[in-house]
Scaffold this active site. Structure first.
Site, mmCIF file in Angstrom:
data_model
loop_
_atom_site.group_PDB
_atom_site.id
_atom_site.type_symbol
_atom_site.label_atom_id
_atom_site.label_comp_id
_atom_site.label_asym_id
_atom_site.label_seq_id
_atom_site.Cartn_x
_atom_site.Cartn_y
_atom_site.Cartn_z
ATOM 1 N N HIS A 107 0.713 -1.502 -0.098
ATOM 2 C CA HIS A 107 0.009 -0.076 -0.285
ATOM 3 C C HIS A 107 0.594 0.857 -0.123
ATOM 4 C CE1 HIS A 107 -3.377 -2.641 1.622
ATOM 5 N NE2 HIS A 107 -3.515 -2.748 0.539
ATOM 6 N N CYS B 251 2.773 15.090 -12.749
ATOM 7 C CA CYS B 251 3.940 15.580 -13.008
ATOM 8 C C CYS B 251 4.264 13.483 -12.234
ATOM 9 C CB CYS B 251 4.528 16.488 -12.728
ATOM 10 S SG CYS B 251 5.718 16.317 -11.021
#
Length: 301
Positions: free
Chosen positions: A135, A146
């Site tokens: 996770h 970006c």
């Protein structure tokens, strides 16, 4: 407001009350090739609460969903205020006996790898090296525009500068590093943008409602295929992100062993569930195997 993610399982569905017999775990480790799958329960002895155990945070806290975080500026302000405060406590957590035992098993060649559902980095802090963070990790921050990755400590410094004097008292800290704050305590907390493109910053973790990257899932599946057995530590296996690997191991004829005080969704697939506290249980197994797993063992191994 979005509802808390629904869960389709309750502990009453478990078929086994659990045992205190650690011999199956000892036998599996003694033959090597064991893959560890760890959950929040392994970090409770480090002061980080779990989600679903006794007093678990889901009884009082609804985790941020990916959908809310990306859709609402106010949700991001609330998240980062709470996470920034929680990080001050979370980053000081230290590995416990369970983490040190896992690291010692790895260093003595008994493990084929570690998959953790935790985002706290405590397995690595204890000395484990072959860790897959299913996770993600709170140590990193990612820009949703970006993709730039940056250290959490850098963001913490920027948030400190943008919110001088921000020091509310939290009711509690949660497993995801989030602190319980009221809207009044959040106030007009200032969120800072990506320094590269000005985009939205998010911790490099998988939120509720967000999928684990497919390549990471496939890597974990490869680890299950290569393992001789699967040892689950401190996970209720309530969500599919971890349960799928238990099912895969069982379907492949590999022994599944669980150490968890409470019943889990994976009990029906397991050879045994040991209902003991993780730290003492793993230290007992390490002692029987002659594997030093006390404070400092990782550095001296």
């Amino acid at each position: 407001m979005r509802m808390r993610p629904t869960l389709s399982w309750t502990p009453t569905e478990s078929l086994s009350p659990g045992t205190t017999d650690l011999r199956p775990v000892e036998e599996a480790l003694s033959t090597g090739g064991v893959l560890v799958l760890s959950g929040a329960g392994i970090s409770t002895e480090s002061g980080i609460p779990d989600y679903r155990g006794e007093g678990g945070s889901l009884s009082r806290h609804t985790p941020m969903t990916y959908q809310d975080f990306t859709a609402e500026a106010q949700a991001r302000r609330r998240y980062w205020a709470r996470s920034h405060l929680g990080w001050r406590t979370f980053r000081h957590a230290r590995p416990n006996d369970g983490h040190r035992a896992v690291a010692a098993f790895e260093q003595h060649g008994l493990l084929s790898g570690v998959i953790t559902q935790n985002v706290d980095g405590l397995h690595q802090a204890a000395g484990a090296e072959t860790v897959v963070e299913l996770h993600g990790s709170l140590d990193r921050v990612v820009c949703l525009s970006c993709g730039d990755l940056s250290p959490r400590r850098e963001l913490a410094r920027r948030l400190e500068e943008a919110n001088a004097g921000f020091a509310p008292v939290a009711a509690a800290i949660n497993p995801d590093g989030d602190a319980d704050l009221t809207d009044e305590q959040v106030g007009d907390f200032r969120v800072v943008p990506c320094m590269v493109c000005g985009g939205i910053l998010k911790p490099d973790v998988v939120f509720f409602g967000e999928a684990v990257p497919p390549q990471r899932v496939e890597h974990c599946r490869e680890l299950v295929r290569a393992a001789s057995s699967l040892l689950v530590l401190g996970s209720s296996l309530t969500v599919m992100s971890g349960l799928r690997f238990v099912r895969q191991a069982a379907e492949g004829g590999k022994p599944v062993l669980i150490i968890n005080r409470d019943p889990t969704r994976g009990d029906r697939h397991a050879r045994t569930r040991v209902a003991l506290s993780l730290g003492p249980a793993l230290l007992a197994v390490a002692d029987r195997l002659g594997v030093p797993a006390t404070e400092g063992a990782a550095e001296s191994a």
